[in-house]
Design an enzyme around this catalytic site. Sequence first.
Site, PDB file in Angstrom:
ATOM      1  N   THR A   1       0.949  -1.122  -0.075  1.00  0.00           N
ATOM      2  CA  THR A   1      -0.090   0.063   0.028  1.00  0.00           C
ATOM      3  C   THR A   1       0.969   1.214   0.004  1.00  0.00           C
ATOM      4  OG1 THR A   1      -1.901  -1.033   1.220  1.00  0.00           O
ATOM      5  CG2 THR A   1      -1.628   1.073   1.408  1.00  0.00           C
TER       6      THR A   1
ATOM      7  N   SER B   1       2.044  -7.702  -0.961  1.00  0.00           N
ATOM      8  CA  SER B   1       2.713  -8.624   0.207  1.00  0.00           C
ATOM      9  C   SER B   1       2.520  -9.960   0.317  1.00  0.00           C
ATOM     10  CB  SER B   1       3.035  -7.874   1.255  1.00  0.00           C
ATOM     11  OG  SER B   1       1.603  -7.950   2.065  1.00  0.00           O
TER      12      SER B   1
ATOM     13  N   THR C   1       1.637  -4.092   4.181  1.00  0.00           N
ATOM     14  CA  THR C   1       1.265  -4.580   5.835  1.00  0.00           C
ATOM     15  C   THR C   1       0.927  -5.950   6.210  1.00  0.00           C
ATOM     16  OG1 THR C   1      -0.803  -3.522   6.000  1.00  0.00           O
ATOM     17  CG2 THR C   1       1.273  -2.098   6.315  1.00  0.00           C
ATOM     18  N   ASP C   2      -0.119  -6.588   4.896  1.00  0.00           N
ATOM     19  CA  ASP C   2      -0.558  -7.897   5.452  1.00  0.00           C
ATOM     20  C   ASP C   2       0.357  -8.877   5.702  1.00  0.00           C
ATOM     21  OD1 ASP C   2      -2.716  -6.634   4.216  1.00  0.00           O
ATOM     22  OD2 ASP C   2      -2.971  -7.417   2.482  1.00  0.00           O
TER      23      ASP C   2
HETATM   24  N1  ASP Z   1      -2.657  -5.530   0.582  1.00  0.00           N
HETATM   25  C1  ASP Z   1      -1.532  -4.790   0.755  1.00  0.00           C
HETATM   26  C2  ASP Z   1      -0.203  -5.534   0.932  1.00  0.00           C
HETATM   27  O1  ASP Z   1      -0.044  -6.036   2.035  1.00  0.00           O
HETATM   28  C3  ASP Z   1      -1.905  -4.184   2.122  1.00  0.00           C
HETATM   29  C4  ASP Z   1      -0.925  -3.154   2.752  1.00  0.00           C
HETATM   30  O2  ASP Z   1       0.238  -2.892   2.174  1.00  0.00           O
HETATM   31  O3  ASP Z   1      -1.366  -2.507   3.781  1.00  0.00           O
HETATM   32  O4  ASP Z   1       0.493  -5.457  -0.088  1.00  0.00           O
END
Ligand code: ASP
Length: 335
Positions: A18, A64, A96-97
């Site tokens: 993100t 991620s 963040t995932d």
């Molecule tokens: N879907 C995103 C990821 O993990 C979510 C994020 O970055 O917060 O790539």
Amino acid sequence: MTVPTRPPRVAVFSLGGTIASTNSPGSSGAGVAPRLGAAELVTAVPQLQAAAQVETVAFRQCPSGDLTLPDLAALAEEITARFADGVSGVVVTQGTDTIEETSFALDLLVDSSRPVVVTGAMRNPTLAGADGPANLLAAVQVAASPRAEGLGTLVVLNDEIHAARFVRKTHTSSPSTFRSVTVGPLGWLVEGRPRIALRPAVLPRITPPANGFPAVALLKTWLGDDGRFLDSVESLGFAGLVVEALGGGHVSAQMATSLEGLARRLPVVLASRTGGGEVLRETYGFRGSERDLLAHGLIPAGFLDGPKARILLSLQLAHKADITAVRAAFEEINR
Ligand code: ASP
């Protein structure tokens, strides 16, 4: 006359997520996706210049969930090479995932006391109040700080400093999603200064495996689970299993029989689905209790939650550890 000292060198590796996600030019209705690299992320935060001499590496560009353990082994090698070249700290930006898994893998794989700090964002750069720039600045400030040495890999978001071994994503959208439920954060930032309140034990290191990673499954159990998934674990080619059991480490009596059969043939690690504390060892005596499962060969994850236990088990199996060696690795981390 005092000679002005140059700020420390910090390398920023971008992996997507993100924090790097924008609309594709001309198609704002299609949703954001990872498009920005480390150089663009750094350029957007001029305050970084006062914090560090920043160098950038666009390492991967993906959501991620698409990152793999071979990616992380390769990243660990690159980080080690940068440290050998004199860099003081490293920042990794990513989705963040999966930060709770990737940061723990780096914690085990990077053999250095210099800081490795993983960060990301919950609000993408197209949104009001995007948190990526503040998180990147805070992460670089921590990575540049001698106070962050010897803490293992850190996760910095929302001005909090977390240990990779404890931190979890706990909310789908809140900028304060990262929590270390069992211990709390190690520290925080105020006015750009990192404050370290707790110093965790030094973790054992694992050499980045040169060859493939055997598949390791992670299964969460539930009310009345009869364990039928367990019958497929071996035929699907999994070399190990982590089970997220109920509460202190409990499964249904029916599931206990299948789990114990499996634990005779491959490493089966017992974690808790609660997300805090550690699995019990010597309290309950019913069929499917932690005492019963451990007496029948399951390996306690200790304070590691299911996803982190899966990382440790995967790295052990990539080094061809047998059940005894896997047990020893989990004991060592929980010493
Ligand atoms: N879907 C995103 C990821 O993990 C979510 C994020 O970055 O917060 O790539």
